[in-house]
Design an enzyme around this catalytic site. Structure first.
Site, mmCIF file in Angstrom:
data_model
loop_
_atom_site.group_PDB
_atom_site.id
_atom_site.type_symbol
_atom_site.label_atom_id
_atom_site.label_comp_id
_atom_site.label_asym_id
_atom_site.label_seq_id
_atom_site.Cartn_x
_atom_site.Cartn_y
_atom_site.Cartn_z
ATOM 1 N N GLY A 123 1.449 4.792 3.673
ATOM 2 C CA GLY A 123 2.468 3.952 3.035
ATOM 3 C C GLY A 123 3.395 4.770 2.154
ATOM 4 N N SER A 172 -0.052 5.419 -1.639
ATOM 5 C CA SER A 172 -0.957 6.461 -1.130
ATOM 6 C C SER A 172 -0.763 6.662 0.374
ATOM 7 C CB SER A 172 -2.399 6.009 -1.417
ATOM 8 O OG SER A 172 -3.350 6.891 -0.868
ATOM 9 N N GLY A 173 -1.177 7.805 0.858
ATOM 10 C CA GLY A 173 -1.325 8.052 2.293
ATOM 11 C C GLY A 173 -0.118 7.697 3.154
ATOM 12 N N GLY A 206 0.834 -1.203 0.000
ATOM 13 C CA GLY A 206 0.000 0.000 0.000
ATOM 14 C C GLY A 206 0.864 1.247 0.000
ATOM 15 N N GLY A 207 1.994 1.170 -0.703
ATOM 16 C CA GLY A 207 2.932 2.305 -0.723
ATOM 17 C C GLY A 207 2.585 3.359 -1.754
ATOM 18 N N SER A 259 -4.422 0.267 14.147
ATOM 19 C CA SER A 259 -5.215 1.494 14.294
ATOM 20 C C SER A 259 -5.668 1.640 15.736
ATOM 21 C CB SER A 259 -6.459 1.419 13.396
ATOM 22 O OG SER A 259 -7.349 2.478 13.685
ATOM 23 N N TYR A 306 -13.948 -3.244 10.472
ATOM 24 C CA TYR A 306 -12.640 -2.568 10.491
ATOM 25 C C TYR A 306 -12.007 -2.680 11.878
ATOM 26 C CZ TYR A 306 -9.132 1.108 9.894
ATOM 27 O OH TYR A 306 -7.949 1.795 9.827
HETATM 28 N N1 LIG Z 1 -5.839 7.359 7.649
HETATM 29 C C1 LIG Z 1 -6.152 7.041 8.909
HETATM 30 O O1 LIG Z 1 -6.781 7.828 9.649
HETATM 31 C C2 LIG Z 1 -5.722 5.714 9.477
HETATM 32 C C3 LIG Z 1 -5.845 5.528 10.853
HETATM 33 C C4 LIG Z 1 -5.438 4.323 11.402
HETATM 34 C C5 LIG Z 1 -4.944 3.329 10.587
HETATM 35 N N2 LIG Z 1 -4.857 3.512 9.241
HETATM 36 C C6 LIG Z 1 -4.340 2.423 8.435
HETATM 37 O O2 LIG Z 1 -3.236 2.863 7.683
HETATM 38 C C7 LIG Z 1 -3.102 2.056 6.520
HETATM 39 C C8 LIG Z 1 -2.936 2.970 5.306
HETATM 40 O O3 LIG Z 1 -4.113 3.732 5.181
HETATM 41 P P1 LIG Z 1 -4.162 5.186 4.528
HETATM 42 O O4 LIG Z 1 -4.970 6.019 5.423
HETATM 43 O O5 LIG Z 1 -2.829 5.617 4.123
HETATM 44 O O6 LIG Z 1 -5.109 4.855 3.272
HETATM 45 P P2 LIG Z 1 -4.974 5.080 1.696
HETATM 46 O O7 LIG Z 1 -4.404 6.425 1.409
HETATM 47 O O8 LIG Z 1 -6.316 4.727 1.148
HETATM 48 O O9 LIG Z 1 -3.906 3.991 1.264
HETATM 49 C C9 LIG Z 1 -4.199 2.624 1.307
HETATM 50 C C10 LIG Z 1 -3.156 1.911 0.471
HETATM 51 O O10 LIG Z 1 -3.374 0.504 0.563
HETATM 52 C C11 LIG Z 1 -3.470 -0.020 -0.749
HETATM 53 N N3 LIG Z 1 -4.314 -1.216 -0.710
HETATM 54 C C12 LIG Z 1 -5.576 -1.340 -0.267
HETATM 55 N N4 LIG Z 1 -5.974 -2.618 -0.385
HETATM 56 C C13 LIG Z 1 -4.935 -3.310 -0.910
HETATM 57 C C14 LIG Z 1 -4.723 -4.663 -1.268
HETATM 58 N N5 LIG Z 1 -5.671 -5.590 -1.131
HETATM 59 N N6 LIG Z 1 -3.525 -5.007 -1.776
HETATM 60 C C15 LIG Z 1 -2.543 -4.081 -1.942
HETATM 61 N N7 LIG Z 1 -2.685 -2.798 -1.624
HETATM 62 C C16 LIG Z 1 -3.874 -2.420 -1.122
HETATM 63 C C17 LIG Z 1 -4.015 1.110 -1.612
HETATM 64 O O11 LIG Z 1 -3.711 0.967 -2.981
HETATM 65 P P3 LIG Z 1 -4.733 0.247 -4.022
HETATM 66 O O12 LIG Z 1 -6.114 0.711 -3.645
HETATM 67 O O13 LIG Z 1 -4.277 0.709 -5.363
HETATM 68 O O14 LIG Z 1 -4.549 -1.212 -3.848
HETATM 69 C C18 LIG Z 1 -3.228 2.270 -1.016
HETATM 70 O O15 LIG Z 1 -1.920 2.298 -1.523
HETATM 71 C C19 LIG Z 1 -4.340 1.172 6.461
HETATM 72 O O16 LIG Z 1 -4.020 -0.110 6.958
HETATM 73 C C20 LIG Z 1 -5.294 1.881 7.404
HETATM 74 O O17 LIG Z 1 -6.252 1.013 7.962
HETATM 75 C C21 LIG Z 1 -5.230 4.694 8.659
#
Ligand SMILES: NC(=O)c1ccc[n+]([C@@H]2O[C@H](COP(=O)([O-])OP(=O)(O)OC[C@H]3O[C@@H](n4cnc5c(N)ncnc54)[C@H](OP(=O)(O)O)[C@@H]3O)[C@@H](O)[C@H]2O)c1
Length: 248
Positions: A18, A15-16, A12-13, A137, A150
């Site tokens: 990663g 976006s966001g 998941g590198g 999380s 989730y």
């Molecule tokens: N943002 C927050 O507030 C928050 C808080 C706590 C924890 N987190 C955790 O942090 C992590 C990253 O989240 P983020 O907020 O940075 O979200 P994000 O910007 O939506 O990024 C998610 C990344 O994961 C990839 N992804 C999703 N499903 C996948 C799969 N099956 N295989 C490979 N890649 C996959 C996406 O790319 P593709 O869609 O192209 O596959 C994207 O690169 C997640 O585990 C999330 O639960 C986030």
């Protein structure tokens, strides 16, 4: 440089959080393989990261894709993997009355099965010492209305980090999890959460704002580097005080 000449793999590198972790790793001297499912998004991220980044299209929930990710990264950079960030994850609103078992299993399949496959398939490719970071999380410990799938998935991720740490402690592989609170990333675009709802969430954060992805990346870098060499099986809260400070 904290990761000079090391190889890191970040799922998941593209976006966001990663992508922010991958950027930080590159600035600390690492080579980085990033994965995701959307080819265009992944390519854009790789261009932003520059010549030390390798994009590999791979679904984290597919063991075959994950094996190919490690084979490709090790072959390309000609070194073993020092750091794995199991970050790929999805968030969905899943009110219990409206959510089928298939929809529940889909979230668990990516967020828990994906982390399991990411770690299991990494094992033959890891250097010693190695550091694995699982992105969990704050939701792991807080029941949240409409987010039961989730929350359950992230509780499982915290638990997996502890059991993996126990299993690998004698092989020089550290495993820790990190628990962000609310971070400003595109994950919320997919959730149908309004600006007003996000503002409401920000108001209950003791620091009164969501994290920037770079602030979560700093903590991931700490767990990846030798600076955390005496830590394994821990969960690191990076949440603006949400888990530690009472709202009263
Ligand atoms: N943002 C927050 O507030 C928050 C808080 C706590 C924890 N987190 C955790 O942090 C992590 C990253 O989240 P983020 O907020 O940075 O979200 P994000 O910007 O939506 O990024 C998610 C990344 O994961 C990839 N992804 C999703 N499903 C996948 C799969 N099956 N295989 C490979 N890649 C996959 C996406 O790319 P593709 O869609 O192209 O596959 C994207 O690169 C997640 O585990 C999330 O639960 C986030």
């Amino acid at each position: 440089m904290l990761l000079k000449d090391m190889l890191a793999v970040v799922t998941g590198g593209s976006s966001g959080i990663g992508l922010a972790a991958a950027e930080r790793f590159v600035s600390e001297g690492a080579r980085v393989a990033i994965s995701g499912r959307d080819a265009q998004k992944l390519q854009r991220a790789a261009e932003k990261l520059g010549e030390h980044a390798l994009p590999v299209i791979a679904d984290a929930a597919s063991p075959g894709d994950m094996r190919r990710l490690y084979e490709t990264a090790v072959g390309h950079f000609q070194r073993d993997v020092n750091v794995v960030v199991a970050n790929a994850g999805v968030s969905r609103q899943t009110p219990v009355r409206e959510t089928s078992l298939e929809q529940f299993s889909d979230v668990l399949g990516i967020n828990v099965g994906g982390v399991y496959a990411t770690v299991r398939e990494a094992l033959p490719f890891l250097a010693r010492p190695a550091s694995i970071i699982l992105v969990a999380s704050l939701a792991a410990n807080q029941g949240t209305k409409n987010f039961s799938a989730y929350c359950a998935s992230k509780a499982a991720v915290v638990s997996l980090a502890k059991s993996f740490a126990a299993e690998f402690v004698e092989s020089g592989i550290r495993v820790n999890s990190i628990s962000p609170g609310v971070a400003n990333t595109p994950i919320f675009d997919t959730l149908g959460i309004s600006e007003a709802q996000l503002l409401q969430w920000s108001n209950v954060i003791p620091m009164k704002r969501p994290a920037e992805p770079a602030e979560i990346a700093s903590a991931i870098l700490f767990l990846a580097s030798d600076a955390s060499r005496y830590m394994t099986g821990a969960d690191l809260a990076v949440d603006g005080g949400m888990s530690g400070i009472s709202p009263f």
